[in-house]
Design a protein around this motif. Structure first.
Motif, PDB file in Angstrom:
ATOM      1  N   ARG A   1       0.833  -1.203   0.000  1.00 25.87           N
ATOM      2  CA  ARG A   1       0.000   0.000   0.000  1.00 25.87           C
ATOM      3  C   ARG A   1       0.876   1.265   0.000  1.00 25.87           C
ATOM      4  NH1 ARG A   1      -3.337  -1.969   5.281  1.00 25.87           N
ATOM      5  NH2 ARG A   1      -4.380  -3.790   4.361  1.00 25.87           N
ATOM      6  N   ILE A   2       0.392   2.294  -0.663  1.00 25.10           N
ATOM      7  CA  ILE A   2       1.033   3.595  -0.564  1.00 25.10           C
ATOM      8  C   ILE A   2       1.009   4.020   0.909  1.00 25.10           C
ATOM      9  CG2 ILE A   2       0.862   6.036  -1.186  1.00 25.10           C
ATOM     10  CD1 ILE A   2       1.758   4.329  -3.498  1.00 25.10           C
ATOM     11  N   ALA A   3       2.156   4.399   1.449  1.00 28.86           N
ATOM     12  CA  ALA A   3       2.256   4.657   2.889  1.00 28.86           C
ATOM     13  C   ALA A   3       1.235   5.690   3.367  1.00 28.86           C
ATOM     14  CB  ALA A   3       3.672   5.106   3.235  1.00 28.86           C
ATOM     15  N   ALA A   4       1.067   6.770   2.606  1.00 24.92           N
ATOM     16  CA  ALA A   4       0.164   7.838   3.021  1.00 24.92           C
ATOM     17  C   ALA A   4      -1.295   7.416   3.005  1.00 24.92           C
ATOM     18  CB  ALA A   4       0.352   9.062   2.130  1.00 24.92           C
ATOM     19  N   LEU A   5      -1.594   6.292   2.305  1.00 25.97           N
ATOM     20  CA  LEU A   5      -2.976   5.803   2.217  1.00 25.97           C
ATOM     21  C   LEU A   5      -3.201   4.556   3.056  1.00 25.97           C
ATOM     22  CD1 LEU A   5      -3.514   6.234  -1.640  1.00 25.97           C
ATOM     23  CD2 LEU A   5      -4.037   7.863   0.195  1.00 25.97           C
ATOM     24  N   ASP A   6      -2.193   4.141   3.780  1.00 25.81           N
ATOM     25  CA  ASP A   6      -2.269   2.908   4.570  1.00 25.81           C
ATOM     26  C   ASP A   6      -2.664   3.252   5.999  1.00 25.81           C
ATOM     27  OD1 ASP A   6      -1.961   0.524   5.900  1.00 25.81           O
ATOM     28  OD2 ASP A   6      -0.003   0.058   5.035  1.00 25.81           O
ATOM     29  N   GLN A   7      -3.949   3.149   6.288  1.00 26.42           N
ATOM     30  CA  GLN A   7      -4.447   3.544   7.606  1.00 26.42           C
ATOM     31  C   GLN A   7      -3.876   2.674   8.716  1.00 26.42           C
ATOM     32  OE1 GLN A   7      -8.758   3.199   8.705  1.00 26.42           O
ATOM     33  NE2 GLN A   7      -8.602   5.431   8.882  1.00 26.42           N
ATOM     34  N   ASP A   8      -3.741   1.373   8.464  1.00 28.40           N
ATOM     35  CA  ASP A   8      -3.187   0.495   9.487  1.00 28.40           C
ATOM     36  C   ASP A   8      -1.770   0.926   9.868  1.00 28.40           C
ATOM     37  OD1 ASP A   8      -5.493  -1.047   9.550  1.00 28.40           O
ATOM     38  OD2 ASP A   8      -4.756  -2.433   8.020  1.00 28.40           O
ATOM     39  N   PHE A   9      -0.990   1.298   8.864  1.00 28.50           N
ATOM     40  CA  PHE A   9       0.374   1.771   9.106  1.00 28.50           C
ATOM     41  C   PHE A   9       0.371   3.104   9.845  1.00 28.50           C
ATOM     42  CE2 PHE A   9       3.789   4.524   7.284  1.00 28.50           C
ATOM     43  CZ  PHE A   9       4.862   3.958   7.955  1.00 28.50           C
ATOM     44  N   LEU A  10      -0.452   4.040   9.379  1.00 35.24           N
ATOM     45  CA  LEU A  10      -0.468   5.377   9.969  1.00 35.24           C
ATOM     46  C   LEU A  10      -0.950   5.363  11.414  1.00 35.24           C
ATOM     47  CD1 LEU A  10      -1.844   7.500   7.007  1.00 35.24           C
ATOM     48  CD2 LEU A  10       0.493   7.480   7.893  1.00 35.24           C
TER      49      LEU A  10
ATOM     50  N   SER B   1       4.487   2.922  15.619  1.00 35.82           N
ATOM     51  CA  SER B   1       5.692   3.546  15.080  1.00 35.82           C
ATOM     52  C   SER B   1       5.424   4.916  14.464  1.00 35.82           C
ATOM     53  CB  SER B   1       6.341   2.634  14.031  1.00 35.82           C
ATOM     54  OG  SER B   1       5.501   2.497  12.895  1.00 35.82           O
ATOM     55  N   MET B   2       4.176   5.206  14.151  1.00 34.38           N
ATOM     56  CA  MET B   2       3.839   6.471  13.497  1.00 34.38           C
ATOM     57  C   MET B   2       3.224   7.483  14.462  1.00 34.38           C
ATOM     58  SD  MET B   2       4.686   6.615  10.287  1.00 34.38           S
ATOM     59  CE  MET B   2       6.234   5.903  10.898  1.00 34.38           C
ATOM     60  N   ARG B   3       3.328   7.240  15.754  1.00 35.53           N
ATOM     61  CA  ARG B   3       2.733   8.174  16.715  1.00 35.53           C
ATOM     62  C   ARG B   3       3.309   9.583  16.550  1.00 35.53           C
ATOM     63  NH1 ARG B   3       3.023   5.254  20.873  1.00 35.53           N
ATOM     64  NH2 ARG B   3       0.822   4.661  20.994  1.00 35.53           N
ATOM     65  N   GLY B   4       4.601   9.688  16.353  1.00 37.38           N
ATOM     66  CA  GLY B   4       5.213  11.000  16.163  1.00 37.38           C
ATOM     67  C   GLY B   4       4.704  11.696  14.917  1.00 37.38           C
ATOM     68  N   VAL B   5       4.485  10.931  13.855  1.00 36.08           N
ATOM     69  CA  VAL B   5       3.960  11.503  12.613  1.00 36.08           C
ATOM     70  C   VAL B   5       2.530  12.000  12.828  1.00 36.08           C
ATOM     71  CG1 VAL B   5       3.326  11.008  10.227  1.00 36.08           C
ATOM     72  CG2 VAL B   5       5.469  10.108  11.174  1.00 36.08           C
ATOM     73  N   ARG B   6       1.724  11.213  13.535  1.00 36.18           N
ATOM     74  CA  ARG B   6       0.353  11.635  13.813  1.00 36.18           C
ATOM     75  C   ARG B   6       0.343  12.908  14.652  1.00 36.18           C
ATOM     76  NH1 ARG B   6      -0.132   6.113  14.881  1.00 36.18           N
ATOM     77  NH2 ARG B   6      -0.490   6.454  17.112  1.00 36.18           N
ATOM     78  N   PHE B   7       1.264  13.004  15.583  1.00 38.31           N
ATOM     79  CA  PHE B   7       1.381  14.195  16.411  1.00 38.31           C
ATOM     80  C   PHE B   7       1.689  15.414  15.532  1.00 38.31           C
ATOM     81  CE2 PHE B   7       3.169  16.538  20.138  1.00 38.31           C
ATOM     82  CZ  PHE B   7       2.131  16.309  21.021  1.00 38.31           C
ATOM     83  N   LEU B   8       2.619  15.240  14.603  1.00 37.47           N
ATOM     84  CA  LEU B   8       2.969  16.309  13.679  1.00 37.47           C
ATOM     85  C   LEU B   8       1.774  16.700  12.809  1.00 37.47           C
ATOM     86  CD1 LEU B   8       4.900  18.185  12.151  1.00 37.47           C
ATOM     87  CD2 LEU B   8       5.641  16.206  10.808  1.00 37.47           C
ATOM     88  N   LEU B   9       1.029  15.705  12.321  1.00 30.85           N
ATOM     89  CA  LEU B   9      -0.122  15.984  11.473  1.00 30.85           C
ATOM     90  C   LEU B   9      -1.174  16.806  12.218  1.00 30.85           C
ATOM     91  CD1 LEU B   9      -0.540  12.536   9.671  1.00 30.85           C
ATOM     92  CD2 LEU B   9       0.155  14.696   8.609  1.00 30.85           C
ATOM     93  N   GLU B  10      -1.389  16.486  13.503  1.00 29.96           N
ATOM     94  CA  GLU B  10      -2.363  17.245  14.276  1.00 29.96           C
ATOM     95  C   GLU B  10      -1.913  18.688  14.468  1.00 29.96           C
ATOM     96  OE1 GLU B  10      -3.862  15.429  17.852  1.00 29.96           O
ATOM     97  OE2 GLU B  10      -5.176  14.178  16.634  1.00 29.96           O
ATOM     98  N   TYR B  11      -0.621  18.887  14.579  1.00 30.99           N
ATOM     99  CA  TYR B  11      -0.114  20.265  14.646  1.00 30.99           C
ATOM    100  C   TYR B  11      -0.316  20.970  13.309  1.00 30.99           C
ATOM    101  CZ  TYR B  11       3.022  24.206  14.414  1.00 30.99           C
ATOM    102  OH  TYR B  11       3.528  25.463  14.191  1.00 30.99           O
TER     103      TYR B  11
END
Length: 262
Positions: A18-27, A31-41
């Motif tokens: 899956r394309i990483a940006a479209l992979d909800q299970d991955f996101l 391991s992606m908690r920091g990325v989710r934090f950044l996205l919320e900012y």
């Protein structure tokens, strides 16, 4: 004779394909908690910049207060609504100082005092912000925050950061655990000089002095006399506005407070 290759269905269906940006299970993985934090900012930051929001006045208070509630509830609701309207008209949310908005009303986005404050801003014709949070018992946004500025967060920490980083002032109406949490978050940032000046008003002196014994804290030496100067009291909307001005609220365009919270 050429061998027919085996089907590649398994490869195509594999989560790794899956394309990483479209992979909800991955996101949504650990391991992606920091990325989710950044996205919320970043998501809220982008919208706030698009609306030219330079600074805010944050209004906290109980979600359990209603317009026609018992006892003091109706008065608190009425005064939160009145305060947000006059602050929006006088503080710069309507862009009187140029092409940016100052002192835009910001709340937690839910019912009660939050609804009253967003409602008052809307009645002034000004935008207002609702920083909602996902809760086990789902909180829906009230109907008065500006739709483009109505956000939903998963992380309390990022929500708190957005509430604090543009805050020019804080008005705290009577509330419970959540209100106390937000109040002491801001007071601690000021006490430790981790944030710039944030004039703070506690609305309804009688309520606050009955639930927090500031005199006892000072007498015990757990806070200093200077800490008592971090906030003032008010009992109506006009007094709240005047107290904010006395404590240093800026009503003209200034450097973004968020620059000091990098």
């Amino acid at each position: 004779m050429t061998d027919t290759p085996p089907p590649n269905d398994a490869q195509i269906k594999s989560p790794s394909y899956r394309i990483a940006a479209l992979d909800q299970d991955f996101l949504l993985g650990d391991s992606m908690r920091g990325v989710r934090f950044l996205l919320e900012y970043a998501k809220a930051e982008q919208a706030l910049r698009a609306w030219s929001v330079n600074s805010t006045i944050v209004v906290f208070g109980s979600a359990r207060v209603h317009e026609n509630g018992p006892g003091r509830h109706a008065y608190w609701y009425e005064q939160a609504r009145a305060f947000a309207r006059l602050a929006s008209e006088r503080g710069g949310a309507l862009k009187p100082h140029g092409n940016i908005r100052d002192n835009v009303i910001a709340t937690g986005g839910g019912p009660g005092i939050m609804e009253a404050a967003n409602r008052g801003a809307a009645e002034a014709g000004a935008p207002s912000i609702g920083f909602n949070i996902t809760l086990p018992h789902e909180q829906e946004p009230n109907a008065y925050s500006t739709p483009d500025l109505t956000f939903r967060f998963h992380y309390f920490a990022m929500r708190k950061m957005h509430l604090a980083m543009r805050a020019n002032a804080l008005v705290v109406f009577p509330g419970g655990f959540g209100t106390l949490d937000e109040l002491f978050e801001i007071l601690t940032l000021r006490q430790t000089q981790k944030a710039p000046l944030v004039p703070t008003v506690l609305f309804d002196r009688g309520y606050w002095e009955s639930v927090i014994n500031f005199d006892a804290m000072q007498a015990a030496g757990t806070i200093s006399p200077q800490d008592r100067e971090l906030f003032g009291f008010a009992d109506d909307a006009e007094e709240a506005w005047a107290t904010l001005l006395e404590h240093g609220l800026a009503v003209a365009t200034a450097t973004r407070p968020s620059d000091d919270l990098s």
